[in-house]
Design a protein around this motif. Structure first.
Motif, short mmCIF file in Angstrom:
data_model
loop_
_atom_site.label_atom_id
_atom_site.label_comp_id
_atom_site.label_asym_id
_atom_site.label_seq_id
_atom_site.Cartn_x
_atom_site.Cartn_y
_atom_site.Cartn_z
N VAL A 207 33.19 43.59 22.81
CA VAL A 207 33.88 43.13 21.61
C VAL A 207 34.96 42.14 22.05
O VAL A 207 35.87 42.51 22.79
CB VAL A 207 34.50 44.29 20.83
CG1 VAL A 207 35.14 43.77 19.55
CG2 VAL A 207 33.45 45.35 20.51
N PHE A 208 34.83 40.91 21.59
CA PHE A 208 35.78 39.85 21.93
C PHE A 208 36.61 39.57 20.68
O PHE A 208 36.14 38.97 19.73
CB PHE A 208 35.02 38.60 22.37
CG PHE A 208 35.89 37.47 22.82
CD1 PHE A 208 36.36 37.41 24.13
CD2 PHE A 208 36.26 36.46 21.94
CE1 PHE A 208 37.17 36.36 24.54
CE2 PHE A 208 37.07 35.42 22.34
CZ PHE A 208 37.53 35.36 23.65
N ASP A 209 37.84 40.08 20.68
CA ASP A 209 38.71 40.01 19.51
C ASP A 209 39.84 39.02 19.78
O ASP A 209 40.83 39.35 20.44
CB ASP A 209 39.27 41.40 19.20
CG ASP A 209 40.18 41.42 17.99
OD1 ASP A 209 40.30 40.38 17.31
OD2 ASP A 209 40.79 42.47 17.72
N PHE A 210 39.68 37.81 19.26
CA PHE A 210 40.63 36.72 19.50
C PHE A 210 41.31 36.41 18.16
O PHE A 210 40.78 35.66 17.34
CB PHE A 210 39.88 35.50 20.05
CG PHE A 210 40.76 34.46 20.69
CD1 PHE A 210 42.06 34.72 21.07
CD2 PHE A 210 40.25 33.19 20.94
CE1 PHE A 210 42.85 33.75 21.68
CE2 PHE A 210 41.02 32.21 21.54
CZ PHE A 210 42.32 32.50 21.91
N GLY A 211 42.46 37.03 17.95
CA GLY A 211 43.14 36.91 16.66
C GLY A 211 44.28 35.92 16.69
O GLY A 211 44.35 35.03 17.54
N GLY A 212 45.21 36.11 15.75
CA GLY A 212 46.32 35.18 15.65
C GLY A 212 47.34 35.33 16.75
O GLY A 212 47.93 34.34 17.20
N GLY A 213 47.56 36.57 17.21
CA GLY A 213 48.60 36.78 18.21
C GLY A 213 48.14 37.34 19.53
O GLY A 213 48.86 37.24 20.53
N THR A 214 46.96 37.95 19.57
CA THR A 214 46.52 38.63 20.79
C THR A 214 45.04 38.41 21.04
O THR A 214 44.27 38.07 20.15
CB THR A 214 46.76 40.16 20.69
OG1 THR A 214 46.05 40.67 19.57
CG2 THR A 214 48.24 40.48 20.55
N LEU A 215 44.65 38.64 22.29
CA LEU A 215 43.24 38.66 22.69
C LEU A 215 42.93 40.03 23.25
O LEU A 215 43.64 40.51 24.15
CB LEU A 215 42.96 37.58 23.75
CG LEU A 215 41.60 37.68 24.46
CD1 LEU A 215 40.46 37.49 23.49
CD2 LEU A 215 41.51 36.65 25.59
N ASP A 216 41.93 40.69 22.71
CA ASP A 216 41.47 41.99 23.20
C ASP A 216 40.01 41.88 23.62
O ASP A 216 39.21 41.29 22.91
CB ASP A 216 41.55 43.05 22.11
CG ASP A 216 42.90 43.74 22.07
OD1 ASP A 216 43.55 43.82 23.11
OD2 ASP A 216 43.30 44.20 20.99
N VAL A 217 39.68 42.49 24.73
CA VAL A 217 38.29 42.59 25.18
C VAL A 217 37.99 44.06 25.43
O VAL A 217 38.70 44.72 26.20
CB VAL A 217 38.05 41.77 26.46
CG1 VAL A 217 36.60 41.95 26.94
CG2 VAL A 217 38.36 40.30 26.23
#
Length: 548
Positions: free
Chosen positions: A203-213
Protein backbone atom coordinates in the motif's frame (compact mmCIF):
# COMPACT_ATOMS: atom_id res chain seq x y z
CA UNK A 1 -34.37 1.11 5.22
CA UNK A 2 -30.60 1.16 5.79
CA UNK A 3 -29.32 0.23 9.25
CA UNK A 4 -26.29 2.41 9.62
CA UNK A 5 -23.44 1.39 11.91
CA UNK A 6 -23.30 3.48 15.09
CA UNK A 7 -19.58 4.11 14.51
CA UNK A 8 -18.37 6.18 11.56
CA UNK A 9 -14.98 6.02 9.86
CA UNK A 10 -13.01 9.28 9.58
CA UNK A 11 -9.90 10.07 7.57
CA UNK A 12 -8.53 13.18 9.32
CA UNK A 13 -6.20 14.34 6.57
CA UNK A 14 -3.51 16.99 6.37
CA UNK A 15 -5.15 18.85 3.50
CA UNK A 16 -8.61 17.23 3.19
CA UNK A 17 -10.73 15.01 5.41
CA UNK A 18 -13.51 12.50 4.76
CA UNK A 19 -16.21 10.60 6.67
CA UNK A 20 -17.96 7.34 5.76
CA UNK A 21 -20.41 4.87 7.31
CA UNK A 22 -21.29 1.18 6.85
CA UNK A 23 -24.96 0.27 6.34
CA UNK A 24 -24.66 -3.49 6.78
CA UNK A 25 -23.92 -4.26 3.15
CA UNK A 26 -21.79 -1.39 1.81
CA UNK A 27 -19.99 1.81 2.74
CA UNK A 28 -21.37 5.28 2.03
CA UNK A 29 -18.89 8.14 1.66
CA UNK A 30 -20.88 11.06 3.06
CA UNK A 31 -20.95 14.27 1.05
CA UNK A 32 -20.87 17.58 2.87
CA UNK A 33 -23.49 20.26 2.25
CA UNK A 34 -21.79 21.46 -0.93
CA UNK A 35 -21.94 17.92 -2.34
CA UNK A 36 -18.20 17.22 -1.97
CA UNK A 37 -17.05 13.91 -0.53
CA UNK A 38 -13.96 15.49 1.01
CA UNK A 39 -13.66 18.63 3.13
CA UNK A 40 -10.66 20.99 3.37
CA UNK A 41 -8.92 20.53 6.74
CA UNK A 42 -9.13 24.26 7.41
CA UNK A 43 -10.30 26.13 10.50
CA UNK A 44 -10.82 29.89 10.78
CA UNK A 45 -11.74 32.11 13.73
CA UNK A 46 -13.33 35.29 12.28
CA UNK A 47 -13.97 36.59 15.80
CA UNK A 48 -13.81 35.40 19.38
CA UNK A 49 -17.15 33.58 19.24
CA UNK A 50 -17.11 32.11 15.74
CA UNK A 51 -15.31 29.18 14.17
CA UNK A 52 -15.62 28.23 10.52
CA UNK A 53 -14.50 24.90 9.10
CA UNK A 54 -13.86 23.45 5.66
CA UNK A 55 -14.68 25.48 2.57
CA UNK A 56 -16.12 28.28 4.70
CA UNK A 57 -12.77 28.56 6.49
CA UNK A 58 -10.90 28.43 3.20
CA UNK A 59 -13.02 31.27 1.82
CA UNK A 60 -12.72 33.25 5.04
CA UNK A 61 -8.94 33.03 4.69
CA UNK A 62 -9.10 35.61 1.90
CA UNK A 63 -10.40 38.13 4.45
CA UNK A 64 -9.03 36.82 7.76
CA UNK A 65 -5.56 35.80 6.59
CA UNK A 66 -4.10 35.90 10.11
CA UNK A 67 -6.94 33.85 11.62
CA UNK A 68 -6.80 30.65 9.54
CA UNK A 69 -5.24 27.29 10.37
CA UNK A 70 -4.45 24.46 7.99
CA UNK A 71 -1.96 21.56 7.92
CA UNK A 72 -2.47 21.16 11.71
CA UNK A 73 -1.97 17.41 11.30
CA UNK A 74 1.66 18.20 10.53
CA UNK A 75 1.99 19.50 14.10
CA UNK A 76 -0.30 17.22 16.11
CA UNK A 77 1.57 15.35 18.84
CA UNK A 78 4.87 17.02 17.90
CA UNK A 79 7.26 18.78 20.21
CA UNK A 80 8.16 22.40 19.62
CA UNK A 81 11.64 22.47 18.09
CA UNK A 82 13.80 22.75 15.02
CA UNK A 83 11.85 20.27 12.89
CA UNK A 84 8.49 22.06 13.17
CA UNK A 85 10.12 25.48 12.77
CA UNK A 86 11.73 24.27 9.54
CA UNK A 87 8.30 23.11 8.34
CA UNK A 88 6.81 26.49 9.20
CA UNK A 89 9.48 28.32 7.21
CA UNK A 90 9.39 25.95 4.22
CA UNK A 91 5.60 25.81 3.96
CA UNK A 92 5.15 29.55 4.63
CA UNK A 93 2.25 29.07 7.02
CA UNK A 94 0.29 32.27 7.79
CA UNK A 95 0.39 31.42 11.50
CA UNK A 96 3.23 31.15 14.00
CA UNK A 97 4.35 27.88 15.57
CA UNK A 98 4.89 28.37 19.30
CA UNK A 99 5.61 26.34 22.43
CA UNK A 100 2.30 25.78 24.19
CA UNK A 101 4.10 25.73 27.55
CA UNK A 102 4.63 22.01 28.02
CA UNK A 103 7.06 21.45 25.17
CA UNK A 104 4.35 20.69 22.61
CA UNK A 105 3.98 22.61 19.35
CA UNK A 106 0.98 24.95 19.11
CA UNK A 107 -0.38 27.47 16.62
CA UNK A 108 -0.63 31.21 17.24
CA UNK A 109 -3.09 33.18 15.14
CA UNK A 110 -4.61 36.65 15.48
CA UNK A 111 -8.31 36.98 16.30
CA UNK A 112 -9.93 40.41 16.56
CA UNK A 113 -6.48 41.96 16.78
CA UNK A 114 -5.35 39.80 19.68
CA UNK A 115 -3.09 36.70 19.70
CA UNK A 116 -4.82 33.36 20.20
CA UNK A 117 -2.95 30.08 20.78
CA UNK A 118 -4.68 27.00 19.37
CA UNK A 119 -3.39 23.47 19.93
CA UNK A 120 -3.23 21.14 16.90
CA UNK A 121 -5.69 18.89 18.76
CA UNK A 122 -8.15 21.78 19.04
CA UNK A 123 -7.83 22.55 15.32
CA UNK A 124 -8.27 18.87 14.48
CA UNK A 125 -11.32 18.74 16.73
CA UNK A 126 -12.89 21.53 14.70
CA UNK A 127 -12.62 19.43 11.54
CA UNK A 128 -13.85 16.30 13.33
CA UNK A 129 -16.85 18.20 14.76
CA UNK A 130 -17.79 19.34 11.28
CA UNK A 131 -17.56 15.79 9.87
CA UNK A 132 -19.56 14.50 12.85
CA UNK A 133 -22.36 16.94 11.98
CA UNK A 134 -22.19 15.99 8.28
CA UNK A 135 -22.60 12.33 9.26
CA UNK A 136 -25.47 13.08 11.65
CA UNK A 137 -27.41 14.89 8.93
CA UNK A 138 -26.94 11.91 6.59
CA UNK A 139 -27.72 9.15 9.11
CA UNK A 140 -30.52 11.01 10.88
CA UNK A 141 -29.35 10.46 14.44
CA UNK A 142 -26.51 11.61 16.76
CA UNK A 143 -23.05 10.22 16.01
CA UNK A 144 -20.99 9.55 19.12
CA UNK A 145 -18.42 6.97 18.03
CA UNK A 146 -15.68 6.93 15.40
CA UNK A 147 -12.73 5.00 14.06
CA UNK A 148 -10.08 7.57 13.12
CA UNK A 149 -7.11 6.87 10.89
CA UNK A 150 -3.51 8.04 11.26
CA UNK A 151 -0.36 7.57 9.15
CA UNK A 152 1.23 4.21 9.88
CA UNK A 153 4.45 5.94 10.85
CA UNK A 154 2.78 8.22 13.45
CA UNK A 155 4.47 7.79 16.81
CA UNK A 156 2.76 7.17 20.13
CA UNK A 157 2.46 10.87 20.97
CA UNK A 158 0.80 11.67 17.64
CA UNK A 159 -1.69 8.82 18.09
CA UNK A 160 -2.56 9.98 21.61
CA UNK A 161 -3.04 13.54 20.38
CA UNK A 162 -5.35 12.36 17.59
CA UNK A 163 -7.43 10.48 20.15
CA UNK A 164 -7.59 13.67 22.27
CA UNK A 165 -8.81 15.62 19.22
CA UNK A 166 -11.63 13.10 18.83
CA UNK A 167 -12.61 13.44 22.47
CA UNK A 168 -12.67 17.24 22.24
CA UNK A 169 -15.02 16.87 19.25
CA UNK A 170 -17.41 14.84 21.39
CA UNK A 171 -16.48 11.48 19.87
CA UNK A 172 -15.70 8.22 21.59
CA UNK A 173 -12.73 7.07 19.56
CA UNK A 174 -13.29 3.32 19.30
CA UNK A 175 -10.05 2.72 17.50
CA UNK A 176 -7.07 4.45 15.91
CA UNK A 177 -6.03 2.53 12.79
CA UNK A 178 -3.26 2.98 10.28
CA UNK A 179 -4.23 4.65 7.03
CA UNK A 180 -2.65 2.07 4.66
CA UNK A 181 -4.40 -0.74 6.54
CA UNK A 182 -7.72 1.05 6.11
CA UNK A 183 -6.99 1.63 2.43
CA UNK A 184 -6.29 -2.07 1.85
CA UNK A 185 -9.67 -2.92 3.37
CA UNK A 186 -11.31 -0.38 1.07
CA UNK A 187 -9.82 -1.82 -2.07
CA UNK A 188 -11.37 -5.17 -1.18
CA UNK A 189 -8.56 -7.00 -2.87
CA UNK A 190 -9.95 -10.52 -2.74
CA UNK A 191 -9.86 -11.02 -6.48
CA UNK A 192 -6.79 -12.23 -8.34
CA UNK A 193 -5.16 -15.61 -8.53
CA UNK A 194 -7.61 -17.85 -6.63
CA UNK A 195 -4.99 -20.60 -6.53
CA UNK A 196 -2.71 -18.50 -4.37
CA UNK A 197 -3.10 -19.20 -0.68
CA UNK A 198 -1.73 -15.77 0.15
CA UNK A 199 -1.22 -12.47 -1.62
CA UNK A 200 1.32 -9.77 -0.83
CA UNK A 201 0.13 -6.19 -1.18
CA UNK A 202 2.12 -3.00 -1.00
CA UNK A 203 0.00 0.00 0.00
CA UNK A 204 1.58 3.24 -1.20
CA UNK A 205 -0.16 6.09 0.62
CA UNK A 206 1.13 9.46 -0.60
CA UNK A 207 -1.09 12.12 0.94
CA UNK A 208 -0.93 15.82 1.62
CA UNK A 209 1.49 15.68 4.53
CA UNK A 210 2.99 12.20 4.78
CA UNK A 211 4.11 9.16 2.82
CA UNK A 212 3.32 5.71 4.22
CA UNK A 213 4.38 2.37 2.77
CA UNK A 214 2.85 -0.79 4.22
CA UNK A 215 3.30 -4.39 3.11
CA UNK A 216 0.32 -6.61 3.88
CA UNK A 217 -0.53 -10.25 3.47
CA UNK A 218 -4.07 -11.30 2.63
CA UNK A 219 -5.34 -14.85 2.89
CA UNK A 220 -6.68 -16.27 -0.35
CA UNK A 221 -10.43 -15.78 -0.80
CA UNK A 222 -10.86 -13.83 2.45
CA UNK A 223 -10.69 -10.36 3.89
CA UNK A 224 -8.23 -11.29 6.65
CA UNK A 225 -5.24 -8.97 6.58
CA UNK A 226 -1.87 -9.23 8.27
CA UNK A 227 0.54 -6.30 8.19
CA UNK A 228 4.08 -7.53 7.54
CA UNK A 229 6.04 -4.27 7.61
CA UNK A 230 5.60 -0.52 7.50
CA UNK A 231 7.80 2.49 6.84
CA UNK A 232 7.31 6.07 5.83
CA UNK A 233 8.36 9.69 5.70
CA UNK A 234 6.31 11.97 7.96
CA UNK A 235 7.72 15.07 6.24
CA UNK A 236 7.01 14.29 2.62
CA UNK A 237 3.64 14.92 1.00
CA UNK A 238 1.73 16.94 -1.53
CA UNK A 239 2.14 20.11 0.51
CA UNK A 240 5.93 19.82 0.15
CA UNK A 241 5.46 19.69 -3.61
CA UNK A 242 3.18 22.74 -3.39
CA UNK A 243 5.85 24.55 -1.37
CA UNK A 244 8.45 23.84 -4.05
CA UNK A 245 6.13 25.32 -6.69
CA UNK A 246 5.48 28.38 -4.50
CA UNK A 247 9.22 29.03 -4.19
CA UNK A 248 9.62 28.70 -7.96
CA UNK A 249 6.83 31.14 -8.77
CA UNK A 250 8.00 33.63 -6.14
CA UNK A 251 11.20 33.74 -8.16
CA UNK A 252 9.26 34.12 -11.41
CA UNK A 253 7.18 36.93 -9.89
CA UNK A 254 10.30 38.76 -8.75
CA UNK A 255 11.88 38.40 -12.21
CA UNK A 256 8.72 39.61 -13.99
CA UNK A 257 7.87 42.53 -11.70
CA UNK A 258 10.91 43.30 -9.59
CA UNK A 259 8.77 42.76 -6.48
CA UNK A 260 10.27 40.50 -3.81
CA UNK A 261 7.10 39.06 -2.29
CA UNK A 262 9.08 36.51 -0.26
CA UNK A 263 11.12 39.24 1.38
CA UNK A 264 8.24 41.66 1.90
CA UNK A 265 7.36 42.79 5.42
CA UNK A 266 4.93 40.47 7.18
CA UNK A 267 1.38 41.71 6.81
CA UNK A 268 -2.15 40.51 6.08
CA UNK A 269 -1.62 41.66 2.50
CA UNK A 270 1.43 39.41 2.14
CA UNK A 271 -0.34 36.45 3.80
CA UNK A 272 -3.29 36.81 1.43
CA UNK A 273 -0.96 36.91 -1.58
CA UNK A 274 0.96 33.82 -0.43
CA UNK A 275 -2.30 31.98 0.25
CA UNK A 276 -3.58 32.83 -3.22
CA UNK A 277 -0.29 31.64 -4.75
CA UNK A 278 -0.26 28.43 -2.69
CA UNK A 279 -3.79 27.54 -3.82
CA UNK A 280 -2.86 28.25 -7.45
CA UNK A 281 0.20 26.00 -7.14
CA UNK A 282 -1.88 23.19 -5.60
CA UNK A 283 -4.25 23.42 -8.58
CA UNK A 284 -1.33 23.51 -11.03
CA UNK A 285 -0.04 20.25 -9.53
CA UNK A 286 -3.45 18.68 -10.14
CA UNK A 287 -3.61 20.07 -13.69
CA UNK A 288 -0.15 18.74 -14.59
CA UNK A 289 -1.20 15.28 -13.43
CA UNK A 290 -3.84 15.35 -16.19
CA UNK A 291 -2.27 17.58 -18.84
CA UNK A 292 1.22 18.11 -20.21
CA UNK A 293 1.08 21.90 -19.83
CA UNK A 294 -0.78 24.43 -17.70
CA UNK A 295 -0.41 27.96 -16.39
CA UNK A 296 -0.73 30.24 -13.39
CA UNK A 297 -2.44 33.59 -13.84
CA UNK A 298 -3.04 35.70 -10.73
CA UNK A 299 -4.28 39.24 -11.32
CA UNK A 300 -3.03 41.80 -8.79
CA UNK A 301 -1.28 39.12 -6.75
CA UNK A 302 0.55 41.73 -4.68
CA UNK A 303 -0.28 45.38 -5.06
CA UNK A 304 -1.04 46.03 -8.70
CA UNK A 305 1.37 43.38 -9.96
CA UNK A 306 0.14 40.27 -11.80
CA UNK A 307 1.80 36.85 -12.06
CA UNK A 308 1.40 35.07 -15.38
CA UNK A 309 3.48 32.00 -16.22
CA UNK A 310 3.32 28.59 -17.92
CA UNK A 311 4.78 25.27 -16.83
CA UNK A 312 5.08 21.94 -18.64
CA UNK A 313 4.84 18.56 -16.96
CA UNK A 314 8.51 17.98 -17.83
CA UNK A 315 9.50 21.22 -16.06
CA UNK A 316 7.32 20.27 -13.09
CA UNK A 317 8.95 16.85 -12.78
CA UNK A 318 12.40 18.43 -13.00
CA UNK A 319 11.53 20.94 -10.27
CA UNK A 320 10.37 18.27 -7.80
CA UNK A 321 12.68 15.47 -8.96
CA UNK A 322 14.62 15.22 -5.69
CA UNK A 323 11.39 15.01 -3.68
CA UNK A 324 10.05 12.22 -5.86
CA UNK A 325 13.29 10.24 -5.61
CA UNK A 326 12.71 10.15 -1.84
CA UNK A 327 9.62 7.97 -2.32
CA UNK A 328 11.87 5.00 -3.12
CA UNK A 329 13.53 4.99 0.31
CA UNK A 330 10.53 3.95 2.47
CA UNK A 331 9.52 1.38 -0.16
CA UNK A 332 12.93 -0.32 -0.03
CA UNK A 333 13.11 -0.09 3.76
CA UNK A 334 9.67 -1.70 4.12
CA UNK A 335 10.73 -4.61 1.89
CA UNK A 336 13.83 -5.11 4.04
CA UNK A 337 11.81 -5.04 7.28
CA UNK A 338 9.72 -8.07 6.34
CA UNK A 339 11.05 -11.05 8.29
CA UNK A 340 13.56 -12.72 5.99
CA UNK A 341 13.32 -9.65 3.72
CA UNK A 342 11.24 -9.44 0.56
CA UNK A 343 12.06 -8.67 -3.07
CA UNK A 344 9.99 -6.40 -5.33
CA UNK A 345 9.00 -9.47 -7.33
CA UNK A 346 7.33 -10.93 -4.23
CA UNK A 347 4.73 -8.13 -4.29
CA UNK A 348 1.56 -9.15 -6.14
CA UNK A 349 -0.15 -5.77 -6.26
CA UNK A 350 0.56 -2.12 -5.44
CA UNK A 351 -2.37 -0.10 -4.09
CA UNK A 352 -2.22 3.66 -4.72
CA UNK A 353 -3.73 5.88 -2.03
CA UNK A 354 -3.64 9.63 -1.40
CA UNK A 355 -3.98 12.50 -3.86
CA UNK A 356 -0.23 12.75 -4.52
CA UNK A 357 -0.22 9.19 -5.90
CA UNK A 358 -1.98 10.61 -8.98
CA UNK A 359 1.21 12.33 -10.15
CA UNK A 360 2.31 10.46 -13.31
CA UNK A 361 6.00 10.52 -12.36
CA UNK A 362 5.18 8.87 -9.03
CA UNK A 363 3.41 6.07 -10.87
CA UNK A 364 6.30 5.81 -13.32
CA UNK A 365 8.81 5.38 -10.48
CA UNK A 366 6.69 2.70 -8.82
CA UNK A 367 6.16 0.99 -12.18
CA UNK A 368 9.93 0.72 -12.63
CA UNK A 369 10.34 -0.67 -9.10
CA UNK A 370 7.53 -3.22 -9.56
CA UNK A 371 7.52 -4.13 -13.27
CA UNK A 372 4.58 -6.19 -14.51
CA UNK A 373 2.66 -5.49 -11.30
CA UNK A 374 -0.73 -3.76 -11.25
CA UNK A 375 -0.86 -0.27 -9.78
CA UNK A 376 -4.43 -0.44 -8.42
CA UNK A 377 -6.48 2.75 -8.59
CA UNK A 378 -10.05 1.40 -8.59
CA UNK A 379 -11.23 3.55 -5.68
CA UNK A 380 -10.84 7.32 -5.44
CA UNK A 381 -7.50 7.71 -3.61
CA UNK A 382 -8.97 10.58 -1.57
CA UNK A 383 -11.81 8.41 -0.21
CA UNK A 384 -10.19 5.00 0.22
CA UNK A 385 -8.99 5.56 3.78
CA UNK A 386 -12.35 6.75 5.14
CA UNK A 387 -14.05 3.81 3.41
CA UNK A 388 -11.64 1.39 5.08
CA UNK A 389 -12.15 3.04 8.47
CA UNK A 390 -15.91 2.57 8.11
CA UNK A 391 -15.36 -1.07 7.18
CA UNK A 392 -13.19 -1.54 10.26
CA UNK A 393 -15.90 0.08 12.39
CA UNK A 394 -18.34 -2.57 11.13
CA UNK A 395 -16.27 -5.40 12.68
CA UNK A 396 -16.97 -7.44 9.55
CA UNK A 397 -13.28 -7.94 8.79
CA UNK A 398 -10.29 -9.29 10.68
CA UNK A 399 -7.04 -7.41 10.64
CA UNK A 400 -3.67 -7.80 12.38
CA UNK A 401 -1.55 -4.65 12.45
CA UNK A 402 2.05 -4.14 13.58
CA UNK A 403 4.18 -1.86 15.76
CA UNK A 404 5.65 0.67 13.28
CA UNK A 405 8.84 1.47 15.23
CA UNK A 406 10.91 -0.46 17.75
CA UNK A 407 10.25 0.32 21.43
CA UNK A 408 12.92 0.07 24.08
CA UNK A 409 14.60 1.46 27.18
CA UNK A 410 17.89 3.12 28.05
CA UNK A 411 20.59 0.84 29.41
CA UNK A 412 24.04 1.61 30.80
CA UNK A 413 27.07 2.04 28.58
CA UNK A 414 30.04 1.38 30.88
CA UNK A 415 32.57 2.49 28.26
CA UNK A 416 30.89 5.89 27.80
CA UNK A 417 28.37 6.68 30.57
CA UNK A 418 27.19 9.78 28.66
CA UNK A 419 25.90 7.67 25.74
CA UNK A 420 23.34 5.18 26.99
CA UNK A 421 22.39 2.28 24.77
CA UNK A 422 18.85 1.74 23.53
CA UNK A 423 17.83 -1.84 24.30
CA UNK A 424 14.85 -2.95 22.22
CA UNK A 425 12.00 -4.72 24.01
CA UNK A 426 9.42 -4.74 21.19
CA UNK A 427 11.00 -4.94 17.71
CA UNK A 428 9.63 -2.94 14.79
CA UNK A 429 6.88 -4.71 12.81
CA UNK A 430 5.87 -6.95 15.73
CA UNK A 431 2.24 -8.09 15.13
CA UNK A 432 -0.42 -6.66 17.47
CA UNK A 433 -2.99 -9.43 18.16
CA UNK A 434 -6.63 -8.69 18.89
CA UNK A 435 -6.12 -8.41 22.64
CA UNK A 436 -3.00 -6.27 22.33
CA UNK A 437 0.71 -7.12 22.61
CA UNK A 438 2.70 -7.45 25.84
CA UNK A 439 6.43 -8.17 26.12
CA UNK A 440 8.58 -8.34 29.29
CA UNK A 441 12.37 -8.05 29.51
CA UNK A 442 14.63 -8.32 32.56
CA UNK A 443 17.64 -6.19 33.49
CA UNK A 444 20.15 -6.29 36.33
CA UNK A 445 21.12 -3.26 38.40
CA UNK A 446 24.16 -1.50 36.95
CA UNK A 447 25.79 -0.27 40.20
CA UNK A 448 26.59 -1.67 43.66
CA UNK A 449 24.05 -0.74 46.37
CA UNK A 450 21.74 0.86 43.82
CA UNK A 451 18.52 2.00 45.54
CA UNK A 452 16.66 3.37 42.52
CA UNK A 453 16.32 2.78 38.79
CA UNK A 454 15.30 5.27 36.11
CA UNK A 455 13.26 3.63 33.35
CA UNK A 456 13.61 5.79 30.22
CA UNK A 457 11.52 4.77 27.19
CA UNK A 458 12.29 5.40 23.53
CA UNK A 459 10.94 4.69 20.06
CA UNK A 460 13.28 3.95 17.14
CA UNK A 461 15.98 1.62 15.90
CA UNK A 462 19.14 3.65 16.57
CA UNK A 463 21.88 2.09 18.75
CA UNK A 464 22.13 4.96 21.22
CA UNK A 465 19.16 6.11 23.29
CA UNK A 466 19.50 9.84 22.54
CA UNK A 467 19.36 9.19 18.79
CA UNK A 468 15.80 7.85 19.13
CA UNK A 469 12.51 9.55 20.08
CA UNK A 470 12.21 9.93 23.85
CA UNK A 471 8.73 8.86 24.97
CA UNK A 472 8.76 9.15 28.74
CA UNK A 473 10.35 7.96 31.96
CA UNK A 474 9.60 6.90 35.52
CA UNK A 475 11.60 5.79 38.56
CA UNK A 476 11.61 2.69 40.73
CA UNK A 477 12.62 3.71 44.27
CA UNK A 478 13.42 1.76 47.42
CA UNK A 479 15.48 -1.07 45.92
CA UNK A 480 17.36 -3.09 48.57
CA UNK A 481 21.09 -2.41 48.64
CA UNK A 482 22.81 -5.30 46.86
CA UNK A 483 25.92 -5.78 44.69
CA UNK A 484 25.61 -4.82 41.03
CA UNK A 485 23.46 -7.24 39.03
CA UNK A 486 21.85 -9.01 41.99
CA UNK A 487 18.53 -7.15 41.73
CA UNK A 488 16.48 -8.04 38.66
CA UNK A 489 14.25 -5.35 37.23
CA UNK A 490 11.41 -6.37 34.93
CA UNK A 491 10.12 -3.96 32.29
CA UNK A 492 6.84 -4.86 30.60
CA UNK A 493 5.58 -3.02 27.54
CA UNK A 494 1.99 -3.30 26.36
CA UNK A 495 0.58 -2.04 23.04
CA UNK A 496 -3.16 -1.92 22.44
CA UNK A 497 -4.83 -2.11 19.02
CA UNK A 498 -4.61 1.67 18.68
CA UNK A 499 -0.82 1.35 18.89
CA UNK A 500 -0.80 3.17 22.26
CA UNK A 501 1.85 2.19 24.77
CA UNK A 502 1.81 1.37 28.50
CA UNK A 503 5.01 0.48 30.40
CA UNK A 504 5.33 -1.23 33.80
CA UNK A 505 8.48 -1.69 35.89
CA UNK A 506 8.94 -3.96 38.90
CA UNK A 507 11.78 -5.32 41.03
CA UNK A 508 12.15 -9.05 41.73
CA UNK A 509 11.46 -10.13 45.28
CA UNK A 510 9.91 -6.79 46.30
CA UNK A 511 6.54 -5.07 46.23
CA UNK A 512 8.04 -2.22 44.20
CA UNK A 513 6.04 -1.54 41.04
CA UNK A 514 5.48 1.50 38.87
CA UNK A 515 3.74 2.02 35.56
CA UNK A 516 3.14 4.75 33.05
CA UNK A 517 0.64 5.30 30.29
CA UNK A 518 3.20 7.14 28.24
CA UNK A 519 0.83 10.00 27.40
CA UNK A 520 1.23 11.47 30.91
CA UNK A 521 4.91 12.21 30.40
CA UNK A 522 4.88 13.63 26.91
CA UNK A 523 3.33 17.07 27.11
CA UNK A 524 -0.08 15.74 26.13
CA UNK A 525 -3.26 17.31 27.37
CA UNK A 526 -4.49 16.85 30.91
CA UNK A 527 -8.04 15.69 31.54
CA UNK A 528 -8.87 19.17 32.82
CA UNK A 529 -7.76 20.80 29.56
CA UNK A 530 -9.66 18.26 27.45
CA UNK A 531 -12.89 18.93 29.39
CA UNK A 532 -12.43 22.69 28.99
CA UNK A 533 -11.85 22.36 25.24
CA UNK A 534 -14.89 20.08 24.94
CA UNK A 535 -17.03 22.86 26.43
CA UNK A 536 -15.49 25.46 24.11
CA UNK A 537 -16.04 23.18 21.13
CA UNK A 538 -19.73 22.79 22.02
CA UNK A 539 -20.05 26.59 22.24
CA UNK A 540 -18.48 27.03 18.80
CA UNK A 541 -20.82 24.39 17.38
CA UNK A 542 -23.80 26.30 18.70
CA UNK A 543 -22.73 29.68 17.29
CA UNK A 544 -20.39 29.06 14.36
CA UNK A 545 -21.36 29.44 10.73
CA UNK A 546 -21.09 25.98 9.21
CA UNK A 547 -18.61 25.45 6.37
CA UNK A 548 -19.84 24.21 3.08
Amino acid sequence: MAHYCDTVGIDLGTTRSCVAVWDGTQVHVIANESGDNTTPSWVCFPDKKQRRVGKAAERAGTKYASSVIYHSKRLIGNKYGEAVLQDAAKLRWPFKVVDQGDGGAAIQITVAGEPKVVSPEEAGAGVLSYLKKVAEEFIGRPVKKAVITVPAYFNDSQRQATRDAGRIAGLEVKRIINEPTAAALAFGVTEGDAAKDKKNLLVFDFGGGTLDVTIMEIEGGSMNFKVRATDGDTRLGGEDIDARLVEHFLGVFKTQTGVDLAGAKESDKKKKALNKLRQACAQLKVDLSRMTESDVCLDELFGDETLEAKMTREEFEGLIGDLLQRIKIPVLRALEKVHGSMKPGDIDQVLLVGGSSRIPKVQSILGSMFPERELARRINPDEAIAIGAAMDASHAYRMVDVVPRALGVATANHEDPNKQFATIIIPACSPIPEGGLSVTSSFGTSRDEQTGADIEICEGEERFFDDNTHLGEFELLGLPKRPRGEITIYVSMGIDQDGILTVTGSAEGTDIKQDISVRANKGRMSEEVIVRLQRENEEYEMTATKGE
